[in-house]
Design an enzyme around this catalytic site. Structure first.
Site, PDB file in Angstrom:
ATOM      1  N   GLY A 248       0.688  -0.858   0.105  1.00  0.00           N
ATOM      2  CA  GLY A 248      -0.042  -0.435   0.106  1.00  0.00           C
ATOM      3  C   GLY A 248       0.472   1.592  -0.525  1.00  0.00           C
ATOM      4  CD  GLU A 290       1.480  -9.282   1.936  1.00  0.00           C
ATOM      5  OE1 GLU A 290       1.478 -10.374   1.563  1.00  0.00           O
ATOM      6  OE2 GLU A 290       0.770  -8.124   2.197  1.00  0.00           O
ATOM      7  N   PRO A 291       4.913  -5.152  -1.700  1.00  0.00           N
ATOM      8  CG  PRO A 291       7.600  -4.340  -1.761  1.00  0.00           C
ATOM      9  CD  PRO A 291       6.308  -4.922  -0.598  1.00  0.00           C
ATOM     10  NE  ARG A 293      -1.252   2.069  -5.758  1.00  0.00           N
ATOM     11  CZ  ARG A 293      -1.970   2.286  -6.513  1.00  0.00           C
ATOM     12  NH1 ARG A 293      -2.735   2.342  -6.858  1.00  0.00           N
ATOM     13  NH2 ARG A 293      -3.063   1.021  -5.425  1.00  0.00           N
ATOM     14  NE  ARG A 330      -5.165   2.054  -9.963  1.00  0.00           N
ATOM     15  CZ  ARG A 330      -4.514   3.525 -10.099  1.00  0.00           C
ATOM     16  NH1 ARG A 330      -4.270   4.655 -10.530  1.00  0.00           N
ATOM     17  NH2 ARG A 330      -4.914   4.063  -8.679  1.00  0.00           N
ATOM     18  CE1 TYR A 334     -10.175   0.815  -7.685  1.00  0.00           C
ATOM     19  CE2 TYR A 334      -8.574   1.426  -9.170  1.00  0.00           C
ATOM     20  CZ  TYR A 334      -9.202   0.427  -8.277  1.00  0.00           C
ATOM     21  OH  TYR A 334      -8.995  -0.769  -8.281  1.00  0.00           O
ATOM     22  CB  CYS A 361     -19.447   2.008 -27.067  1.00  0.00           C
ATOM     23  SG  CYS A 361     -19.699   2.066 -29.047  1.00  0.00           S
TER      24      CYS A 361
END
Ligand SMILES: *Cc1c(COP(=O)(O)O)cnc(C)c1O
Length: 439
Positions: A248, A290-291, A293, A330, A334, A361
């Protein structure tokens, strides 16, 4: 303009990554294409590792492969000495085909199927991150019938939730993942596995959110976990040897995003663990992170070709690219924000702002709403930065659009690591109406 990693603007005024002209990449591999700056991936991994080395603790940096998984990426993670998080048999198979050492694979997920558990055990996956009681029973059955030992962590919801800039401390964590600490669910797992001959419970896991810009949430989580550790030691004689703090760690997508350097997240985390361990009079556990991103996110750039344009006077100027929500969902999912540049005219100053639309579309198929660019021409190459995480891995075939290729660049070399899908691929699993496969 903010340039990530090895990105520069060369003498032709073109965006260059890893010493390779992106206009050449677009010419050679077509667009859209994902381009990864391998040196930046290495640097991000080293940043986390360096801080653990300096703090002199046992550790594992596990790359969360859901952020971007393909054989080449898994091999790079292995070369960098990282461990690997997987969530499905597909991610597991990718690791297998990459030759990744199975003892460094950690199996996550809130609904591991019996078939997936079988496959993971048969491959010799090193660690299961237990998520729920059904999974614990399944794993007990399988390890018993296969007469096979396996390590496990308990995934806990410590009641700390990161909402990017703020943390919500909840008594009863409302999440589909993991065992609740407050209500004693984690305790129940410890009891279930206390005398299990096959499942070796080695520690605890928690993952509090994503795109986090400070370390308060991690420190708070460590404190909450240790408050249980003391009790667990007394009540069950269970002393976690591993504390997995999850991933995170945030990255810079747009101006205003101010992530900490990887070293800083780790330093604060280790400090909190050491402090709590001393307070509880326990040995400092091995620390895992646990990276996802923060390993691949800013190393990825997507190149598109500009196609049609549309000006609505006084309203907005649209330009459409040859990809969109099929290669980067994304923004639609988000409201994620990005920055970009015309790769073939990266040295020109902006003339206006443009709304960058995809070709699907869907009105929601927009990549950016206000991107400053020079006067755009058809066939310009648009580079969108920071697409390395949850871009390719979430790519889809909506509108039967083919998934783009992936290219790794490093030391002035460009390597194709994932072929783009062909039109043949689009229909390869289709069968005719009233096919012979009918049952
Ligand atoms: C998604 C996830 C990660 C990686 O998150 P990033 O925000 O990409 O660093 C790590 N651990 C778990 C359990 C996850 O679900």
């Amino acid at each position: 303009m903010y340039l990530h990693g090895t990105s520069t603007i060369n003498q032709l005024g073109h965006l260059e990554i890893g010493g390779v002209d992106t206009v050449d990449i677009a010419g050679r591999f077509g667009t859209p294409v994902y381009v990864y700056d391998v040196a930046l991936i290495r640097e991000r991994a080293r940043g986390f590792q360096r801080a653990f080395e300096q703090a002199d603790v046992k550790y594992q940096v596990a790359y969360a492969s859901k952020a971007f998984s393909c054989i080449a990426m898994v091999q790079l993670a292995d070369e960098m000495g990282m461990s690997l998080d997987i969530v499905s048999s597909g991610e597991l198979m990718t690791a297998k085909k990459a030759g990744f050492p199975m003892e460094r694979v950690h199996f996550h997920g809130n609904n591991k199927s019996p078939e997936e558990i079988d496959l993971a055990l048969d491959f010799g996956v090193g660690c299961f991150v237990l998520d729920n009681f059904y999974e614990v029973s399944l794993l007990q059955e399988k390890t018993l019938s296969k007469n096979q030992k396996v390590d496990a962590l308990i995934r806990t919801t410590p009641g700390v939730e990161a909402h990017t800039h703020e943390y919500i401390s909840t008594g009863q964590e409302d999440s589909k993942f993991g065992f609740d600490l407050a209500s004693g669910q984690a305790d129940k797992v410890i009891k279930m596995l206390k005398d299990d001959a096959y499942i070796q419970l080695r520690g605890v896991h928690s993952h509090i959110g994503s795109q986090i810009f400070d370390t308060n949430g991690f420190v708070l989580t460590v404190e909450k976990l240790f408050s249980q550790f003391t009790r667990w030691k007394e009540e069950y004689d269970f002393v976690p040897e591993i504390l997995n703090a999850g991933g995170g760690f945030g990255i810079r997508y747009v101006e205003g995003d101010e992530p900490l350097p990887p070293e800083h997240y780790v330093a604060d985390l280790v400090k909190a663990v050491k402090k709590e361990a001393a307070k509880a009079d326990m040995a400092v556990p091995e620390i895992w992170i646990e990276p996802g991103r923060s390993i691949t996110g800013d190393a990825g750039t997507t190149l598109y070709t500009v196609g049609s344009t549309k000006d609505i006077p006084g309203v907005r100027r649209y330009l459409s690219v040859d990809g969109g929500m099929t290669d980067n969902i994304r923004p639609a999912l988000y409201q994620a924000e990005y920055e970009g540049v015309l790769a073939n005219r990266a040295n020109e100053t902006a003339a206006d702002t443009f709304a960058v639309a995809g070709k699907c579309c869907e009105s929601g198929d927009m990549l950016m709403w206000k991107l400053p660019l020079p006067e755009v021409e058809h066939r310009d190459i648009l580079a969108v930065f920071c697409t390395g995480a949850y871009g390719y891995s979430m790519a889809n075939n909506y509108n039967r659009i083919t998934r783009p290729p992936v290219v790794f660049v490093e030391d002035s070399q460009a390597d194709l690591v994932v072929k783009g899908e062909s039109l043949e691929d689009i229909t390869k699993n289709d069968l005719p109406f009233r096919s012979k496969e009918r049952v």
